[in-house]
Design an enzyme around this catalytic site. Structure first.
Site, PDB file in Angstrom:
ATOM      1  N   SER A  67      25.256  14.756   3.547  1.00  0.00           N
ATOM      2  CA  SER A  67      24.493  15.306   2.431  1.00  0.00           C
ATOM      3  C   SER A  67      25.246  15.298   1.103  1.00  0.00           C
ATOM      4  O   SER A  67      24.682  15.635   0.079  1.00  0.00           O
ATOM      5  CB  SER A  67      24.027  16.723   2.762  1.00  0.00           C
ATOM      6  OG  SER A  67      25.123  17.576   2.784  1.00  0.00           O
ATOM      7  N   LYS A  88      21.435  26.383   1.491  1.00  0.00           N
ATOM      8  CA  LYS A  88      22.064  25.742   0.331  1.00  0.00           C
ATOM      9  C   LYS A  88      21.479  26.289  -0.974  1.00  0.00           C
ATOM     10  O   LYS A  88      22.202  26.573  -1.931  1.00  0.00           O
ATOM     11  CB  LYS A  88      21.851  24.230   0.397  1.00  0.00           C
ATOM     12  CG  LYS A  88      22.671  23.550   1.486  1.00  0.00           C
ATOM     13  CD  LYS A  88      22.335  22.084   1.565  1.00  0.00           C
ATOM     14  CE  LYS A  88      23.222  21.382   2.583  1.00  0.00           C
ATOM     15  NZ  LYS A  88      22.826  19.991   2.782  1.00  0.00           N
TER      16      LYS A  88
END
Ligand code: ADP
EC number: 3.4.21.53
Length: 852
Positions: free
Chosen positions: A743, A786
Site C-alpha cells: 500500500s 488508516k
C-alpha cells in the site's frame, strides 16, 4: 550384626559422643558432627586413617560433647557401641560440619579414659561375643524358649506389613537367616521406640534380659498395627460401612500413640475423599477411574511420591464442576442497556453481540460460531467480553494465550510426568467452579508453535461445538463436557491466526476510536473510574474537555484508550497528593495573584498554580477546590508533550510524502523520505522493508522513469534519465519495525516525483494505494484504521484508491466531515491531488515523434 561378634574390636577406641539417637549393634545411623572434639576425631582418625581398624570408633550415646575443646569432658555413658564409619560427608553450610554414617558392631564397656584431647580415647572391653552366646549351654533351654517366643512375635509383626513392599520381604528373609541373638537389637532399631527405650536395650548386656525387654515392645507395636488394620480392612470390602463405624474406631483409638493418630488422620482424609468422590456428580467414566485410583491410593505407602500425585489428581476431580452451573438470566433489553452503559461507541460490535445473545435466548443451544474480536490494543475487546458475562449472569475467566507454544498448556500433561498438571481450560473451570462460564481466549493471534506441539491444534478441539462435549485433558484422562462454556476470542490481527482456527470463529473487527469518541469515553468512563480508584471526587478535581483533547493529541498516539487511561491515572495520583496535603493545612487559601502572567491565558486561571507540583512554595498553601487541570498543570504532571504536530515541519523540503500504514496496533501515518546523490544509478532502501514493499519501490521508480518526460522530471544534471549518474535513497522512518505490504506504492511515487520535480507535497495530504507498472492504483486493506490515523494526526486530505470508496461508509460521519477524500484510479490523479495546483502533464508531443 553377626559380624560384630566375629571381629575383635581394638582394646583402645576413640570415642564419638552423641546426644541424639542410639546406635544399636546391627543397625545403621546417620549422625551430624559439629563439636570440636568430634570434628577432630573425624579429621585425624577417619579421614587420615588407612586401615580398616582406623575406621572403628566407639559411639557413646546420651552424652553431649562440649561445645568448646577447653571445656571438661562430661561423664560418659558407661556402655557404648563399637561402630564402623561407613561414610563421611563434609559441608560448610550453614556451618562447618560432617555427616557420619556408622554401622553398629557390638557393645563395649569403658574401662578407663586414656586421654581427653584432641578427642577422647578409652580402653574398652568388648561385651558381645558370638562364642559367648553359643557356648552358654546352661541357659540354652530357657533362652531357647525366650528366643522362640521373640521370633514368633517378630514374624507376626512382619506378616502384618505389606509383603509387596521390597523392604518388608527383605526383613522377613533376615528374620529366618540371622542368628537369633542379633534379633533384639535389630528389631528394636526398626520398630517404633523412644530413645530412652533404646538406651535400656543397649544397657541390657545379658542376652536374656534383652529378649525380655524387647518382647513387650514388639507386642505393643503388633497391637497398634492390629487396631489400624481393624479400621482399614472393612474399607476395602465395603466402603459405606466404614463411614458408619468411624466413631467407634475413634473410641478404640484413644490409647494409641500420637504418630498412629497422625496416620489415622491421613487415612480419614482418604475416606473423606472417597466419600466426596462418591457423592460428586462426576460422569460415570470419571467415577470409575476415581474409584480405581482411590483403591490404589489406599494400598500405597504415604512416603511414595505417587501418593501425593494420585491424591492431587483425585482432589482436582472432586473439585471440578461436573454438573454445577449458574442459571442464565438473559434479557435482551437489559443486555442492551448494560452494554451501552459500559461502553461508549463500538456500535457495530455491540449490535453483533446483541444479535448473538438474542439467538441464544431464542434457541437454548450454544452451537453457534465463536466470536472473535479483532482490533488494536485498548479498544475494549476484553471489557466487552466481561460485559457479556455480566449480562448473562455467568462467571468470567480470561485465558491469556500470548506466547503459549506448548500443546500441554491447553491440554495438560500426562500424569506420568513429574510436575504434571491440567491445562488452562480445566484449570479455569476449577477456578470458576461452574461448567458454563464465559472464557475469554485472549490474544489467539499470538499463539506460538514449538517442538512440544501446536497449541492451536489443541484449541481446535476446544472450540468445535461438535467435539468439545468430550474434551479430554491429558491430565484428567477422562472426557469433560465443555459444550456449556461460552468462548470468546480476541486478537490484534487475523493474519497470524492459523487458518483452521480462524475458520471456527466469526471475526468482528473493532477499529480504533476517533478523537471525539476518545474524549467521550474518557469523560463517561475512564475519568469516573480513575477518580474512584484514587479516592477523589469531582469536587476536588476538574478535567475540562480541552485538556482531555490535549492529552489525546500531545501525550498519546494510539488507536485504543489504554495510554489515555494511564495518563489520567497519573493526573489523579498527582492531585491526590495535593488534596491529601491540603487536608493537613489549616491556613486559609489566601493566595496572592503572583505568577508568571505571560503564561496565563484565557482559561488558565490561578487555580493552575497549585498544580505546579515542583513549586515548593505552593505546598504551604492548600489548593483551591476543585483543582483544575489545564495545559500548565498537564505539563507539570506529565512532562513536556511527547508528540507535537510535526507534519508541516517535516514536509518543508521536496522528497517527503505522507503514507498511511496499517499495523496490528491500528493505523499509522508514515513519512517516506527520498534523497538523491551522484552515483551509478543505484537504489538504496532502508527502514526494514519486506519484499513486497521493495518491489513497490522498484515499480515506482520504473514508472517515473518511463514518465519522466511527460512530467518534466529531471535528475541533478538535467537529464530525463532519472538514474543517470544518480543514486536514490528511500527511507521509511521507525527503522526498527519491519514493514511490508503494497500500500505504500502511491506514497513512494509521490515522494520521488517531489524529489525530481523539486516541488513540495501538500502538507495536509496523506495517501495509500497499490500501484501497477502501467500507473493504475489498486485497492488496499485497513482503510478505516488508516483514515482514523490520518484524522488523529490532523491531516485534511486523503488520497485512496477509487475501488476503496465503499470502505468509507464505515467511518463515522463527523470524521468524514473533517476530511476530504480524493478517489484515484491512476497515478496521474494521485499526483494532481498531492501537489498544490496539480502536477502538470506536458502534452505528449514527443509521442508523435516516436519512432515506434
Ligand atoms: P483490549 O482488550 O481491547 O486490549 P481492554 O478491554 O482491556 O482493551 O480496554 C482497556 C480499557 O479501556 C478498559 O478499562 C476499558 O474499560 C476501556 N475502554 C475501552 N473501550 C471503551 C469504551 N468504548 N467505553 C468505555 N470504556 C472503554
Amino acid at each position: 550384626m553377626a559380624a560384630g561378634s566375629a571381629i575383635q574390636i581394638p582394646s583402645r577406641l576413640p570415642l564419638l559422643l552423641t546426644h541424639e539417637g542410639v546406635l544399636l549393634p546391627g543397625s545403621t545411623m546417620r549422625t551430624s558432627v559439629d563439636s570440636p572434639r568430634n570434628m577432630q576425631l573425624v579429621r585425624s582418625r577417619l579421614l587420615k586413617g588407612t586401615s580398616l581398624r582406623s575406621t572403628i570408633i566407639g559411639v557413646i550415646p546420651n552424652t553431649s560433647d562440649p561445645t568448646s575443646d577447653c571445656d571438661d569432658l562430661p561423664s560418659l555413658h558407661r556402655i557404648g557401641t563399637a561402630a564402623l564409619a561407613v561414610q563421611v560427608v563434609g559441608s560448610n553450610w550453614p556451618k562447618p560440619h560432617y555427616t557420619l554414617l556408622v554401622t553398629g558392631l557390638c557393645r563395649f564397656q569403658i574401662l578407663q579414659l586414656l586421654k581427653e584431647k584432641p578427642y577422647p580415647v578409652a580402653e574398652v572391653e568388648q561385651l558381645d561375643r558370638l562364642e559367648q552366646f553359643t557356648n552358654q549351654h546352661k541357659s540354652e533351654e530357657e533362652l531357647g524358649e525366650l528366643s522362640e517366643q521373640f521370633y514368633k512375635y517378630a514374624v507376626q509383626l512382619v506378616e502384618m506389613l505389606d509383603m509387596s513392599v521390597p523392604a518388608v520381604a527383605k526383613l522377613r528373609h533376615l528374620l529366618d537367616n540371622l542368628p537369633r541373638e542379633a534379633l533384639p537389637d535389630i528389631l528394636t532399631s526398626i520398630i517404633r521406640t523412644s530413645n530412652q527405650e533404646k538406651l535400656q536395650i543397649l544397657d541390657a548386656v545379658r542376652l536374656e534380659e534383652r529378649f525380655k525387654m524387647t518382647i513387650p515392645l514388639l507386642v505393643r507395636q503388633i497391637e497398634g498395627l492390629k487396631l489400624l488394620q481393624k479400621t482399614r480392612k472393612p474399607k476395602q470390602d465395603d466402603d459405606k460401612r466404614v463411614v458408619a463405624i468411624r466413631p467407634n474406631r475413634r473410641m478404640n483409638h484413644i490409647p494409641s500413640t500420637t504418630e498412629d493418630e497422625e496416620e489415622e488422620e491421613d487415612h480419614d482424609d482418604v475416606v473423606m475423599l472417597e466419600k466426596k468422590i462418591r457423592t460428586s456428580s462426576m460422569s460415570e467414566q470419571a467415577l470409575k477411574v476415581c474409584l480405581k485410583e482411590i483403591k490404589r491410593l489406599k494400598k500405597m505407602p504415604q512416603s511414595m511420591p505417587e501418593y501425593a500425585l494420585t491424591r492431587n489428581y483425585l482432589e482436582l476431580m472432586v473439585e471440578l464442576p461436573w454438573n454445577k452451573s449458574t442459571k442464565d438470566r438473559l434479557e435482551i433489553r437489559a443486555a442492551r442497556i448494560l452494554l451501552d452503559n459500559d461502553h461508549y461507541a463500538m456500535e457495530k460490535l455491540k449490535k453483533r453481540v446483541l444479535e448473538y445473545l438474542a439467538v441464544r435466548q431464542l434457541k437454548n443451544n450454544l452451537k453457534g460460531p465463536i466470536l472473535c474480536f479483532v482490533g488494536p490494543p485498548g479498544v475494549g475487546k476484553t471489557s466487552v467480553g466481561r460485559s457479556i458475562a455480566k449480562t448473562l449472569g455467568r462467571e468470567f475467566h480470561r485465558i491469556a494465550l500470548g506466547g503459549v507454544c506448548d500443546q500441554s498448556d491447553i491440554r495438560g500433561h500426562r500424569r506420568t510426568y513429574v510436575g504434571s498438571m491440567p491445562g488452562r481450560i480445566i484449570n479455569g473451570l476449577k477456578t470458576v467452579g461452574v461448567n458454563n462460564p464465559v472464557f475469554l481466549l485472549d490474544e489467539v493471534d499470538k499463539l506460538g508453535k514449538s517442538l512440544q506441539g501446536d497449541p492451536a491444534a489443541a484449541l481446535l478441539e476446544v472450540l468445535d461445538p461438535e467435539q468439545n462435549h468430550s474434551f479430554t485433558d491429558h491430565y484428567l484422562n477422562v472426557a469433560f463436557d465443555l459444550s456449556q462454556v461460552l468462548f470468546i476470542a480476541t486478537a490484534n490481527t487475523t493474519a497470524t491466526i492459523p487458518p483452521a482456527l480462524l475458520d471456527r470463529m466469526e471475526i468482528i473487527q473493532v477499529p480504533g476510536y476517533t478523537q471525539e469518541e476518545k474524549i467521550e469515553i474518557a469523560h463517561r468512563h475512564l475519568i469516573p473510574k480513575q477518580l474512584e480508584q484514587h479516592g477523589l471526587t469531582p469536587q476536588q478535581i476538574q478535567i475540562p474537555q480541552v485538556t482531555t483533547l490535549d492529552i489525546i493529541t500531545r501525550y498519546t498516539r494510539e488507536a485504543g484508550v489504554r495510554s489515555l487511561d494511564r495518563k489520567l491515572g497519573a493526573i489523579c495520583r498527582a492531585v491526590a497528593v495535593k488534596v491529601a496535603e491540603g487536608q493537613h493545612k489549616e491556613t486559609k487559601p489566601d493566595r496572592a495573584e503572583a505568577g508568571e502572567g505571560e503564561d496565563c491565558k484565557e482559561h488558565v486561571t490561578e487555580d493552575a498554580k497549585p498544580e505546579s507540583i515542583s513549586e515548593t512554595a505552593d505546598l504551604a498553601l492548600p489548593p483551591e477546590m476543585p483543582i483544575l487541570i489545564d495545559f500548565h498543570a498537564l505539563k507539570d504532571i506529565l512532562g513536556p508533550p511527547m508528540y507535537e504536530m510535526e507534519v508541516s515541519e517535516r514536509l518543508s523540503q521536496p522528497g517527503v510524502a505522507i503514507g498511511l500504514a496499517w499495523t496490528p496496533l491500528g493505523g499509522e501515518i508514515m513519512f517516506v523520505e527520498a534523497s538523491r546523490m551522484d552515483g551509478e544509478g543505484q537504489l538504496t532502501l532502508t527502514g526494514q522493508l519486506g519484499d513486497v514493499m521493495k518491489e513497490s519501490a522498484h515499480l515506482a521508480i520504473s514508472w517515473l522513469r518511463s514518465n519522466a518526460k511527460r512530467y518534466q522530471l529531471t535528475n541533478a544534471s538535467g537529464s530525463f534519465d532519472l538514474l543517470d549518474n544518480t543514486d536514490i535513497h528511500l527511507h521509511f522512518p521507525a527503522g526498527a519495525v519491519t514493514k511490508d505490504g503494497p500500500s505504500a506504492g502511491v506514497t513512494i511515487v509521490t515522494c520521488l516525483a517531489s524529489l525530481f520535480s523539486g516541488r513540495l507535497v501538500c502538507s495536509d495530504v496523506a495517501m495509500t494505494g497499490e500501484i501497477t507498472l502501467r500507473g493504475l492504483v489498486l485497492p488496499v486493506g485497513g482503510i478505516k484504521d488508516k483514515v482514523l490515523a490520518a484524522h488523529r494526526a490532523g491531516l485534511k486530505r486523503i488520497i485512496i484508491p477509487r475501488r476503496n470508496e465503499k470502505d468509507l461508509e464505515e467511518i463515522a460521519v463527523h470524521v468524514r466531515q473533517d476530511l476530504t477524500f480524493v478517489m484515484a484510479s491512476c497515478l496521474d490523479e494521485v499526483l494532481n491531488a498531492a501537489f498544490d495546483g496539480g502536477f502538470a502533464v506536458k502534452p505528449r508531443v514527443e509521442r508523435l515523434n516516436s519512432k515506434l
